[in-house]
Design a protein around this motif. Structure first.
Motif, PDB file in Angstrom:
ATOM      1  N   PRO A 103      44.961  37.105  39.246  1.00  0.00           N
ATOM      2  CA  PRO A 103      43.573  37.544  39.414  1.00  0.00           C
ATOM      3  C   PRO A 103      43.498  38.904  40.115  1.00  0.00           C
ATOM      4  N   VAL A 104      42.647  39.769  39.587  1.00  0.00           N
ATOM      5  CA  VAL A 104      42.496  41.127  40.113  1.00  0.00           C
ATOM      6  C   VAL A 104      41.117  41.260  40.753  1.00  0.00           C
ATOM      7  N   PHE A 105      41.061  41.829  41.970  1.00  0.00           N
ATOM      8  CA  PHE A 105      39.783  42.022  42.668  1.00  0.00           C
ATOM      9  C   PHE A 105      39.626  43.498  42.997  1.00  0.00           C
ATOM     10  N   MET A 106      38.530  44.080  42.522  1.00  0.00           N
ATOM     11  CA  MET A 106      38.338  45.534  42.666  1.00  0.00           C
ATOM     12  C   MET A 106      37.558  45.902  43.921  1.00  0.00           C
ATOM     13  N   ASN A 107      37.599  47.195  44.215  1.00  0.00           N
ATOM     14  CA  ASN A 107      36.747  47.801  45.250  1.00  0.00           C
ATOM     15  C   ASN A 107      36.851  47.107  46.596  1.00  0.00           C
ATOM     16  N   CYS A 108      38.058  46.685  46.976  1.00  0.00           N
ATOM     17  CA  CYS A 108      38.249  46.017  48.266  1.00  0.00           C
ATOM     18  C   CYS A 108      38.723  47.051  49.290  1.00  0.00           C
ATOM     19  N   VAL A 109      38.276  46.904  50.530  1.00  0.00           N
ATOM     20  CA  VAL A 109      38.775  47.822  51.553  1.00  0.00           C
ATOM     21  C   VAL A 109      39.840  47.182  52.429  1.00  0.00           C
ATOM     22  N   THR A 110      39.890  45.833  52.442  1.00  0.00           N
ATOM     23  CA  THR A 110      40.981  45.166  53.175  1.00  0.00           C
ATOM     24  C   THR A 110      41.666  44.184  52.220  1.00  0.00           C
ATOM     25  N   PRO A 111      42.988  43.969  52.383  1.00  0.00           N
ATOM     26  CA  PRO A 111      43.718  43.070  51.483  1.00  0.00           C
ATOM     27  C   PRO A 111      43.207  41.631  51.560  1.00  0.00           C
ATOM     28  N   LEU A 112      43.040  40.984  50.423  1.00  0.00           N
ATOM     29  CA  LEU A 112      42.702  39.559  50.394  1.00  0.00           C
ATOM     30  C   LEU A 112      43.937  38.768  50.817  1.00  0.00           C
ATOM     31  N   GLN A 113      43.720  37.527  51.239  1.00  0.00           N
ATOM     32  CA  GLN A 113      44.835  36.711  51.733  1.00  0.00           C
ATOM     33  C   GLN A 113      45.902  36.500  50.645  1.00  0.00           C
ATOM     34  N   ASP A 114      47.177  36.604  51.041  1.00  0.00           N
ATOM     35  CA  ASP A 114      48.324  36.383  50.157  1.00  0.00           C
ATOM     36  C   ASP A 114      48.318  37.279  48.922  1.00  0.00           C
ATOM     37  N   SER A 115      47.629  38.416  49.018  1.00  0.00           N
ATOM     38  CA  SER A 115      47.602  39.306  47.854  1.00  0.00           C
ATOM     39  C   SER A 115      48.552  40.472  48.066  1.00  0.00           C
TER      40      SER A 115
END
Ligand code: AMP
Ligand code: MG
Length: 327
Positions: A236-248
């Motif tokens: 799964p890809v998550f865009m426009n994030c400023v901090t890393p998602l958990q375990d990513s």
């Protein structure tokens, strides 16, 4: 369809001649362009074009781009408007595809254009692609050389991993210089329509065309391939994030000195250069996907110049995760 390993051919005279022989005999050969590697086949042969759809697993309603060695050969197969001529003069050879009415006399396989009365045509600039098109002496139908729905290939190794068992050969010219697919332009009365953002940036095209429409309710033409989820990694890809998602793992953009990203993260361009980011995009998505984290966190990429095409591909890669994706 062969089920042995493909011949890996060098971009030399011998390699190009061998590739041209295979293509003249109805076989499929992946070849480099400045955008991504194409899965080439003789565009005049229905059987060959059918095998392109089969190998890619591409829906038959999604037409293919036809590649020519020079504008004059391309112009024999379509009705070129004055504006199409101006765009061709300004940007061919290069990462620009024009969708034009098919000439009645054109012998391009009807399957290649999925039954539409238009043809998508392009003159690639890569010198190996140019030599190959001249050597095989026929137009090449060439979608990106990946399975339908997965990430486009920007190296010969990417092609070998996804289509290797099903094609005759891969002509190797190292990594693609632009790294993102061509911009696709259609025409509607006096207007030009940006059917797909890509390697030729909007600002440069508008300098020739003036107003450039987007394919929305204002327009009656569309690009069938743009309807589907595309270019997608397994992760799964998550865009426009400023901090890393958990375990990513992170796909960063620009200077991130001092950030403590998980090991294995990538940066599209540490200096914030969009050309470098486009060239790295697909290879880095593959690399992150292979590491199989629980998600890929993508930092914001500026939405101008080549950033528009980069964000378009990222939206498609993230399209099963509406919460974080643009639009
Ligand atoms: P690919 O071959 O993977 O680079 O994708 C080619 C793109 O060009 C897809 O989005 C197709 O839908 C689009 N395309 C090809 N031919 C036509 C056409 N005749 N009319 C509109 N879009 C086209
Ligand atoms: Mg493609």
């Amino acid at each position: 369809m062969s089920k042995t390993r493909p011949e890996i051919l060098p971009g030399t005279g011998d390699g190009i001649n061998r590739a041209a022989d295979l293509l003249r005999n109805g076989r499929l050969v992946a070849f480099p362009t400045e955008t991504v590697y194409g899965l080439g086949g003789n565009a005049l042969s229905d059987a060959t074009v059918a095998s392109i759809f089969e190998v890619k697993g591409r829906p038959s309603f999604n037409p293919l781009i036809i590649h020519f060695s020079d504008p004059a050969s391309a112009a024999e197969h379509v009705e070129m408007s004055a504006m199409a001529h101006r765009l061709a003069e300004a940007f061919w050879p290069g990462p620009l595809t024009l969708v034009l009415p098919r000439a009645k006399s054109s012998a391009i396989s009807l399957l290649a254009s999925a039954g539409l009365d238009t043809l998508a045509i392009r003159i690639p600039a890569n010198p190996i692609a140019q030599s190959l098109l001249r050597a095989c002496n026929c137009p090449l139908a060439a979608p990106s050389a990946n399975r339908s729905g997965s990430i486009s290939p920007t190296t010969a190794d990417h092609v070998a991993r996804s289509l290797g068992a099903d094609i005759a050969a891969i002509l190797d010219d190292g990594p693609c210089t632009i790294g993102i697919e061509s911009t696709v332009i259609g025409f509607m009365a006096d207007d030009c329509v940006m059917l797909r953002p890509g390697g030729m940036v909007r600002e440069d095209i508008e300098a020739i065309t003036g107003r450039l429409l987007d394919p929305d309710s204002e327009t009656t033409i569309s690009s069938p391939g743009m309807l589907q989820r595309h270019y997608a990694p397994e992760t799964p890809v998550f865009m426009n994030c400023v901090t890393p998602l958990q375990d990513s793992l992170v796909l960063a953009f620009g200077p991130v000195a001092g950030e403590n990203f998980p090991t294995g993260s990538c940066n599209l361009s540490p200096t914030g250069n969009l050309n470098e980011a486009a060239a790295n995009l697909f290879a880095m998505l593959r690399e992150l996907d292979r590491a199989a984290p629980s998600a890929i966190t993508v930092m914001p990429v500026p939405h101008h110049g080549l950033g528009v095409a980069i964000n378009d591909r990222l939206v498609r890669a993230a399209s099963n995760h509406d919460r974080y994706s643009r639009d």
